[in-house]
Design an enzyme around this catalytic site. Structure first.
Site, PDB file in Angstrom:
ATOM      1  N   PHE A 146       0.911  -1.060   0.077  1.00  0.00           N
ATOM      2  CA  PHE A 146      -0.127   0.125   0.157  1.00  0.00           C
ATOM      3  C   PHE A 146       0.924   1.154   0.003  1.00  0.00           C
ATOM      4  O   PHE A 146       1.557   1.348   1.072  1.00  0.00           O
ATOM      5  CB  PHE A 146      -1.117  -0.044   1.212  1.00  0.00           C
ATOM      6  CG  PHE A 146      -1.871   1.174   1.081  1.00  0.00           C
ATOM      7  CD1 PHE A 146      -2.846   1.216   0.410  1.00  0.00           C
ATOM      8  CD2 PHE A 146      -1.610   2.285   1.805  1.00  0.00           C
ATOM      9  CE1 PHE A 146      -3.906   2.400   0.099  1.00  0.00           C
ATOM     10  CE2 PHE A 146      -2.239   3.539   1.704  1.00  0.00           C
ATOM     11  CZ  PHE A 146      -3.506   3.456   0.842  1.00  0.00           C
ATOM     12  N   ASP A 233       9.366   3.102   2.284  1.00  0.00           N
ATOM     13  CA  ASP A 233       8.033   3.872   2.673  1.00  0.00           C
ATOM     14  C   ASP A 233       7.586   3.886   3.937  1.00  0.00           C
ATOM     15  O   ASP A 233       7.352   2.457   4.470  1.00  0.00           O
ATOM     16  CB  ASP A 233       6.908   3.621   1.469  1.00  0.00           C
ATOM     17  CG  ASP A 233       5.584   4.122   1.933  1.00  0.00           C
ATOM     18  OD1 ASP A 233       5.317   4.745   2.925  1.00  0.00           O
ATOM     19  OD2 ASP A 233       4.420   3.908   1.109  1.00  0.00           O
ATOM     20  N   LYS A 274       2.191  11.085   7.376  1.00  0.00           N
ATOM     21  CA  LYS A 274       1.445  10.926   8.572  1.00  0.00           C
ATOM     22  C   LYS A 274       1.667  11.614   9.828  1.00  0.00           C
ATOM     23  O   LYS A 274       1.469  12.786  10.033  1.00  0.00           O
ATOM     24  CB  LYS A 274       1.290   9.387   8.605  1.00  0.00           C
ATOM     25  CG  LYS A 274       0.268   8.747   7.453  1.00  0.00           C
ATOM     26  CD  LYS A 274      -0.138   7.542   7.603  1.00  0.00           C
ATOM     27  CE  LYS A 274      -1.169   7.006   6.740  1.00  0.00           C
ATOM     28  NZ  LYS A 274      -0.758   5.829   5.660  1.00  0.00           N
TER      29      LYS A 274
HETATM   30  C1  PLP Z   1      -1.086   5.978   4.436  1.00  0.00           C
HETATM   31  C2  PLP Z   1      -0.087   5.399   3.610  1.00  0.00           C
HETATM   32  C3  PLP Z   1       0.401   5.979   2.300  1.00  0.00           C
HETATM   33  C4  PLP Z   1      -0.450   7.097   1.694  1.00  0.00           C
HETATM   34  O1  PLP Z   1      -0.626   8.397   2.380  1.00  0.00           O
HETATM   35  P1  PLP Z   1      -1.723   9.356   2.033  1.00  0.00           P
HETATM   36  O2  PLP Z   1      -1.418  10.553   3.090  1.00  0.00           O
HETATM   37  O3  PLP Z   1      -3.055   8.679   2.632  1.00  0.00           O
HETATM   38  O4  PLP Z   1      -1.598   9.903   0.698  1.00  0.00           O
HETATM   39  C5  PLP Z   1       1.531   5.444   1.580  1.00  0.00           C
HETATM   40  N1  PLP Z   1       2.204   4.640   2.029  1.00  0.00           N
HETATM   41  C6  PLP Z   1       2.094   3.965   3.130  1.00  0.00           C
HETATM   42  C7  PLP Z   1       2.977   3.012   3.702  1.00  0.00           C
HETATM   43  C8  PLP Z   1       0.700   4.310   4.148  1.00  0.00           C
HETATM   44  O5  PLP Z   1       0.637   3.951   5.109  1.00  0.00           O
END
Ligand code: PLP
Length: 426
Positions: A146, A233, A274
């Site tokens: 994701f 990520d 986040k």
């Molecule tokens: C939440 C998340 C995203 C996307 O972030 P948004 O601010 O919702 O665009 C990308 N990668 C990971 C691992 C995430 O948990």
């Protein structure tokens, strides 16, 4: 659905259902206040927040230092665009690069934008530094990843619901199984056009899949051998969530990312979002060293709001809180306690198959109704009992409270969770 007592909450739910796109399926609870580990609904009922806005609120709801930074800056200067300099961005850039140990930062707003940014930097680096022929670059990604919701990012998702009828998809991605260094090695050897490997150190959305110890380290080594960028990520796993500042820090729980510790795997490109703002404002960044970041020149990438003065001030405050309040250490300690308690429950009962995770990013897998309807019913009952959590991917429930939680609060939560689960034991 558990009916709400109050007409107000029904009203707000109806408003969203009627006027809003139905792109989420929320629990039927309407919140209007948050403080620390707690949120309150419009009836004044108090809940433990065990989602923390998908780990954006690691520092707790409405942390006073973060709220102060937001309000203070909002009264001075909110947005200049990057057409001009401002007195907050540079300070933030110095702070965030030193905090995470990289030479350069590129600020954006949402996580998905930062992932897009990392992909663009990686591709440009591949053409201009590695010597791959234009348009031939490939980036390796993992199954069940994701990384966000943009058209390019969903192009390499294998969540059919997130993908279907949004094509045509962006080419240039190779998908391999997660936690599989043999598959990675094979993919790296399959072509001379591999530019990067994009990976989550723990797959959060997929259900908190925690790879083998050593996976991340080995993956980085394999990439390095092939001059392929290792892109982490850490939008969900980073910023103390998993019991260290970054999940790539491994077994160190200090509030620093550094090469001093043997367990640290340094990504070539690090993506954060986040909790970078403690949930007060959308802030994301891409971090890497000069050699990579310098492929980006004026006019080649940007964002009107990226790195604005409020984002800069809020993010410095949010990171300072993580350090001052030793949130990584707290997450590590409470995470161990949480899994120990949940394992105790699992041994004596049948409903829960297992608990897994790291720090305060954990999940339980429900041993019933694979379609996830049982997990949903459990979350409704948890809500009723004063704790908010959400199923992720079928029969998995993620537990990720704010990291400012105390041990007494955590034990209270374990009690609520086990009491609720017992209601569902056959
Ligand atoms: C939440 C998340 C995203 C996307 O972030 P948004 O601010 O919702 O665009 C990308 N990668 C990971 C691992 C995430 O948990």
């Amino acid at each position: 659905m558990i009916a709400s007592k109050n007409a107000d909450s029904k009203h707000f739910i109806e408003l969203e259902n009627h006027y809003g796109a139905h792109n989420y399926h929320p629990l039927p609870v309407v919140l209007n206040r948050g403080e620390g580990v707690y949120v309150w609904d419009v009836d004044g009922k108090k809940y433990y927040d065990f989602l923390s806005a998908y780990s954006a609120v690691n520092q707790g709801h409405c942390h006073p230092k973060i709220v102060y930074a937001l309000m203070d800056q909002a009264q001075k200067l909110t947005l200049t665009s990057r057409a001009f300099y401002n007195d907050k961005l540079g300070e933030f850039e110095k702070f965030v690069t030193q905090y995470f140990g990289f030479e350069k930062v590129l600020p954006m707003n949402t996580g998905a934008e930062a992932v897009e940014t990392a992909i663009k930097i990686c591709r440009k680096w591949a053409y201009e530094k590695k010597g791959i022929a234009e348009n031939d670059a490939q980036i390796i990604v993992c199954e069940n990843n994701f990384h966000g919701r943009t058209t390019t990012v969903i192009s390499f998702s294998n969540d059919e619901n997130a993908r279907k009828n949004f094509g045509p998809y962006t080419p240039g991605f190779i998908k391999i199984p997660y936690d599989d260094t043999v598959a990675l090695e094979k993919a790296l050897n399959s072509s001379a056009n591999i530019a990067g490997f994009l990976v989550e150190p723990i797959q959060g959305e997929a259900g908190v899949y925690t790879p083998d110890v050593g996976y991340i380290r080995k993956a980085k080594e394999l990439c390095q051998q092939k001059n392929v960028l290792f892109i982490a990520d850490e939008i969900q796993t980073g910023i103390a969530r998993t019991g260290s500042l970054l999940a790539v820090c491994g077994n160190c729980s200090c509030e620093q990312a550094c090469e001093k510790q043997a367990t640290y795997t340094r990504p070539d490109i690090l993506i954060l979002g986040k909790a970078l703002s403690g949930g007060a404002y959308p802030v994301s960044v891409v971090l890497c060293d000069d050699e990579i970041m310098n492929v980006i020149n004026p006019g080649q990438h940007g964002s009107t709001f990226g790195g604005n003065p409020i984002a800069a001030a809020v993010s410095v405050a949010a990171l300072q809180v993580v350090f001052d309040e030793k949130l990584a250490q707290n997450a590590r300690r409470l995470g161990q306690l949480f899994r120990k308690k949940m394992n105790g429950y699992i041994q004596e009962n049948k409903l829960v198959k297992l608990v897994r995770g790291k720090g305060l990013l954990n999940a339980i897998v429900i041993n019933d109704r694979e379609d996830g309807s049982m997990a949903w019913d459990i979350c409704l009952a948890l809500m009723h009992n004063g704790l908010l959590a959400k199923p992720t991917h079928g029969n998995i429930i993620r537990f990720a409270p704010p990291l400012v939680m105390t041990e007494a609060q955590l034990l209270d939560c374990v009690d609520i969770i086990c009491r609720t689960l017992r209601q569902f034991e056959k």
